[in-house]
Design an enzyme around this catalytic site. Structure first.
Site, short mmCIF file in Angstrom:
data_model
loop_
_atom_site.label_atom_id
_atom_site.label_comp_id
_atom_site.label_asym_id
_atom_site.label_seq_id
_atom_site.Cartn_x
_atom_site.Cartn_y
_atom_site.Cartn_z
N ARG A 33 29.18 -7.11 -37.97
CA ARG A 33 28.04 -6.86 -37.08
C ARG A 33 28.10 -5.43 -36.56
O ARG A 33 29.10 -4.73 -36.73
CB ARG A 33 28.13 -7.81 -35.88
CG ARG A 33 29.44 -7.60 -35.12
CD ARG A 33 29.47 -8.21 -33.74
NE ARG A 33 30.63 -7.74 -33.01
CZ ARG A 33 31.84 -8.23 -33.09
NH1 ARG A 33 32.09 -9.26 -33.88
NH2 ARG A 33 32.83 -7.70 -32.38
N LYS A 57 47.30 -18.11 -35.69
CA LYS A 57 45.89 -17.77 -35.44
C LYS A 57 44.97 -18.80 -36.09
O LYS A 57 45.27 -19.30 -37.18
CB LYS A 57 45.56 -16.40 -36.04
CG LYS A 57 46.34 -15.23 -35.47
CD LYS A 57 45.89 -13.92 -36.10
CE LYS A 57 46.58 -12.74 -35.43
NZ LYS A 57 46.12 -11.45 -36.00
N GLU A 86 39.12 -3.96 -38.66
CA GLU A 86 40.08 -3.83 -37.55
C GLU A 86 41.51 -3.83 -38.06
O GLU A 86 41.87 -4.65 -38.91
CB GLU A 86 39.95 -5.01 -36.58
CG GLU A 86 38.64 -5.08 -35.83
CD GLU A 86 38.69 -6.15 -34.75
OE1 GLU A 86 37.84 -6.10 -33.86
OE2 GLU A 86 39.57 -7.04 -34.79
N LYS A 105 53.44 -12.34 -39.02
CA LYS A 105 54.44 -11.62 -38.23
C LYS A 105 53.74 -11.05 -37.00
O LYS A 105 52.62 -10.53 -37.11
CB LYS A 105 55.02 -10.48 -39.08
CG LYS A 105 55.99 -9.60 -38.36
CD LYS A 105 57.39 -10.17 -38.44
CE LYS A 105 58.36 -9.36 -37.57
NZ LYS A 105 59.59 -10.14 -37.35
N GLU A 110 41.08 -8.03 -38.99
CA GLU A 110 39.87 -8.79 -39.37
C GLU A 110 38.71 -7.83 -39.58
O GLU A 110 38.80 -6.63 -39.25
CB GLU A 110 39.51 -9.84 -38.31
CG GLU A 110 39.36 -9.32 -36.91
CD GLU A 110 39.33 -10.48 -35.88
OE1 GLU A 110 38.27 -10.68 -35.29
OE2 GLU A 110 40.36 -11.16 -35.68
N ASN A 149 34.70 -7.27 -38.65
CA ASN A 149 33.56 -7.70 -37.84
C ASN A 149 32.29 -7.36 -38.61
O ASN A 149 32.04 -6.21 -38.93
CB ASN A 149 33.55 -7.00 -36.49
CG ASN A 149 34.77 -7.39 -35.68
OD1 ASN A 149 35.18 -8.55 -35.67
ND2 ASN A 149 35.37 -6.44 -35.02
N ARG A 193 33.05 0.86 -20.61
CA ARG A 193 32.15 -0.29 -20.42
C ARG A 193 32.12 -0.61 -18.93
O ARG A 193 33.12 -1.07 -18.36
CB ARG A 193 32.66 -1.51 -21.17
CG ARG A 193 32.72 -1.32 -22.67
CD ARG A 193 32.99 -2.66 -23.33
NE ARG A 193 33.26 -2.51 -24.74
CZ ARG A 193 33.39 -3.53 -25.59
NH1 ARG A 193 33.31 -4.78 -25.13
NH2 ARG A 193 33.62 -3.32 -26.86
N GLY A 226 40.58 -12.87 -30.51
CA GLY A 226 41.65 -13.29 -29.61
C GLY A 226 41.63 -14.75 -29.22
O GLY A 226 42.54 -15.22 -28.53
C1 MV4 Z 1 47.87 -9.78 -33.56
C2 MV4 Z 1 48.69 -9.14 -32.61
C3 MV4 Z 1 50.00 -8.89 -32.96
N1 MV4 Z 1 50.46 -9.25 -34.17
N2 MV4 Z 1 48.38 -10.12 -34.76
C4 MV4 Z 1 44.00 -10.14 -30.81
C5 MV4 Z 1 42.59 -10.24 -31.22
C6 MV4 Z 1 42.58 -10.70 -32.61
N3 MV4 Z 1 41.62 -9.95 -33.34
C7 MV4 Z 1 43.95 -10.47 -33.12
N4 MV4 Z 1 44.75 -10.06 -32.00
C8 MV4 Z 1 46.05 -9.73 -32.13
N5 MV4 Z 1 46.59 -10.04 -33.32
C9 MV4 Z 1 49.65 -9.86 -35.04
N6 MV4 Z 1 50.12 -10.22 -36.22
C10 MV4 Z 1 48.14 -8.78 -31.38
C11 MV4 Z 1 46.81 -9.10 -31.14
C12 MV4 Z 1 46.34 -8.70 -29.86
C13 MV4 Z 1 45.42 -7.67 -29.69
C14 MV4 Z 1 44.87 -7.00 -30.78
C15 MV4 Z 1 43.97 -5.99 -30.61
C16 MV4 Z 1 43.59 -5.61 -29.33
C17 MV4 Z 1 44.10 -6.25 -28.25
C18 MV4 Z 1 45.02 -7.28 -28.41
C19 MV4 Z 1 45.55 -7.92 -27.30
C20 MV4 Z 1 46.43 -8.93 -27.46
C21 MV4 Z 1 46.82 -9.32 -28.75
#
Ligand code: MV4
Length: 458
Positions: free
Chosen positions: A292, A158, A275, A201, A288, A290, A338, A165
């Site tokens: 806001r 990331k 989140e 992970k 994370e 947010n 939405r 995302g």
């Molecule tokens: C992840 C994950 C799986 N494992 N991190 C997507 C948005 C960003 N805020 C972080 N995201 C993700 N992080 C780990 N370690 C899967 C996602 C993710 C996701 C998270 C929340 C809502 C929708 C999502 C769709 C795809 C991937």
């Protein structure tokens, strides 16, 4: 209290902030681009200032134009809404320098939490559960291989400056890691101007659950429970709800206490969202913060009775939170759909003129929108037309109300996501509360490429 608030945003959220200001007896200033001259947010504000041409970069993202508008109109505070400059530590700093109150957290807190690797470290220190991963950014392939081997595959790379995302790569085995690392760094550099990435992970098919907090400038923090936002496609949320069927009262209290402690640890003020991913064992992991107001804040307002936007304004004006955690009660169930201007099957945007518009009403229905008959949905901004939010004594009643509310919504002239929402609302897994971020895969055509990018099939 402020006398005049400038709203540095457009559409339904600009209108939502105007509503809060009116109830607090505060004058409002709308700013608008040339594409939004006839928008309701301009009509209902006490004053308005055109800040530039349609493109966001020339208008709603133009800090000098927004600050000038505030100075010319004598606004004493700026509410940034969501999106655009809402998480800009830079705007918050410029406001401070100009003696205009930014309605949001302090700039150094926005900056800390905006760096996802620093946020992760701060949360770990505050006792918030995080996923196994790198302690800070990783640059070389050798180091990345070592981290990934220790935590086990699959892993996710990331961008530290990412979020929502953007700039992420899933890696299944060591053979893919070097290439994925370079690509992720290159993309992060191009998108954010900062190429730093970190490794975690990877959790397969998690739920997305987030906690709403409010903190004042006197050290008080409360949480307003959670929202489940697992129904999304390509990082665009489609349906949110509160409470999540996956939480018990006991877990809600425990997670709530954890986020309150974490918010206090970083001296968080104003509204914020923590989140989390929840894995199939029901374990929570921090993702994370947010910094806001969020699109989906109304579901929390309906189950707690708290007006989050009015609280944000009072907090920014230096007032104390008007209630304690023990006074926060959760009752009933709320859902938000939405409604976007897009093709319900291909998701291709469908901007244009709405020739006929009629919003649903009746018991337990709230519609946050800037749309009206003969309004234009411009192609320059996001495609949100309306948020339909329903409340019921329980989830079943909220769903039944949502179904009839969407069936009784009239939007002619453009395509909308309403047909898709109605399909989801009768899906057996949705009705049973069997949700995950992979839920929408069944409604999507296969992703156009399989290069490891986070597309539909994650
Ligand atoms: C992840 C994950 C799986 N494992 N991190 C997507 C948005 C960003 N805020 C972080 N995201 C993700 N992080 C780990 N370690 C899967 C996602 C993710 C996701 C998270 C929340 C809502 C929708 C999502 C769709 C795809 C991937």
């Amino acid at each position: 209290m402020f006398k005049k608030v400038l709203i540095a945003n457009r559409g339904e959220i600009a209108l939502r902030v105007i509503v809060a200001c009116r109830e607090l007896g505060i004058k409002t200033v709308a700013v608008y681009s040339e594409a939004d001259e006839h928008s309701l947010h301009v009509r209902f504000a006490d004053e308005d200032v055109c800040i530039g041409p349609p493109r966001s970069a020339d208008s709603y993202l133009n800090v000098p134009a927004i600050i000038s508008a505030a100075e010319i109109t004598g606004a004493d505070a700026i509410h940034p809404g969501y999106g655009f400059l809402s998480e800009s530590a830079y705007l918050a700093e410029v406001c401070e320098a100009c003696h205009i109150r930014f309605i949001g957290p302090d700039p150094h807190v926005i900056r800390l939490l905006g760096d996802k690797a620093r946020a992760r470290r701060a949360m770990k220190k505050a006792g918030v559960p995080i996923l196994p991963g790198s302690d800070g950014p990783v640059d070389g392939e050798e180091r990345a291989l070592k981290v990934a081997k220790d935590i086990g595959y699959p892993v996710i790379i990331k961008a530290t400056a990412g979020g929502g995302g953007r700039g992420m790569r899933v890696v299944q085995n060591p053979g893919e890691l070097g290439h994925a690392l370079k690509t992720a760094q290159r993309e992060a550099e191009a998108a954010f101007g900062v190429g730093d990435v970190y490794i975690e992970k990877y959790v397969i098919s998690p739920r997305h659950i987030e906690f709403q907090v409010l903190g004042d400038h006197h050290g008080a923090v409360v949480h307003l429970g959670e929202r489940e936002c697992s129904i999304q496609r390509r990082h665009q949320k489609l349906i949110e709800e509160s409470p999540s069927v996956a939480l018990t009262d006991k877990i809600r209290r425990r997670m709530g206490a954890t986020v309150v402690d974490a918010a206090k640890a970083v001296q968080y003020s104003n509204a914020g969202t923590f989140e989390f991913l929840m894995d199939s064992d029901g374990k929570f992991y921090f993702m994370e913060v947010n910094t806001r107001l969020q699109v989906e804040h109304p579901v929390t307002e309906l189950v707690t009775g708290v007006d989050i936007v009015k609280e944000q304004i009072r907090i920014a004006a230096g007032e104390r939170l008007s209630f304690k955690q023990s006074e926060v009660t959760f009752s009933g169930h709320a859902l938000e759909c939405r409604v976007n201007a897009e093709d319900p099957e291909t998701f291709v945007p469908s901007p244009g003129v709405i020739h006929a518009f009629s919003a649903p009403g009746g018991p337990g229905v709230r519609v946050d929108t800037c749309a009206h008959t003969e309004c234009t949905i411009p192609p320059y901004y996001d495609s949100l037309v309306a948020k339909v939010i329903t409340y019921g004594r329980d989830r079943q009643e909220a769903i039944a109300r949502m179904r009839r509310a969407l069936e009784m919504t009239v939007i002619e002239g453009i395509r909308t996501s309403i047909p898709l929402h109605l399909k989801i609302l009768s899906d057996p897994d949705f009705l049973a509360g069997r949700l995950s971020t992979s839920f929408m895969d069944r409604y999507l055509a296969p992703a156009p490429s399989a290069d490891g990018r986070l597309k539909a099939a994650v």
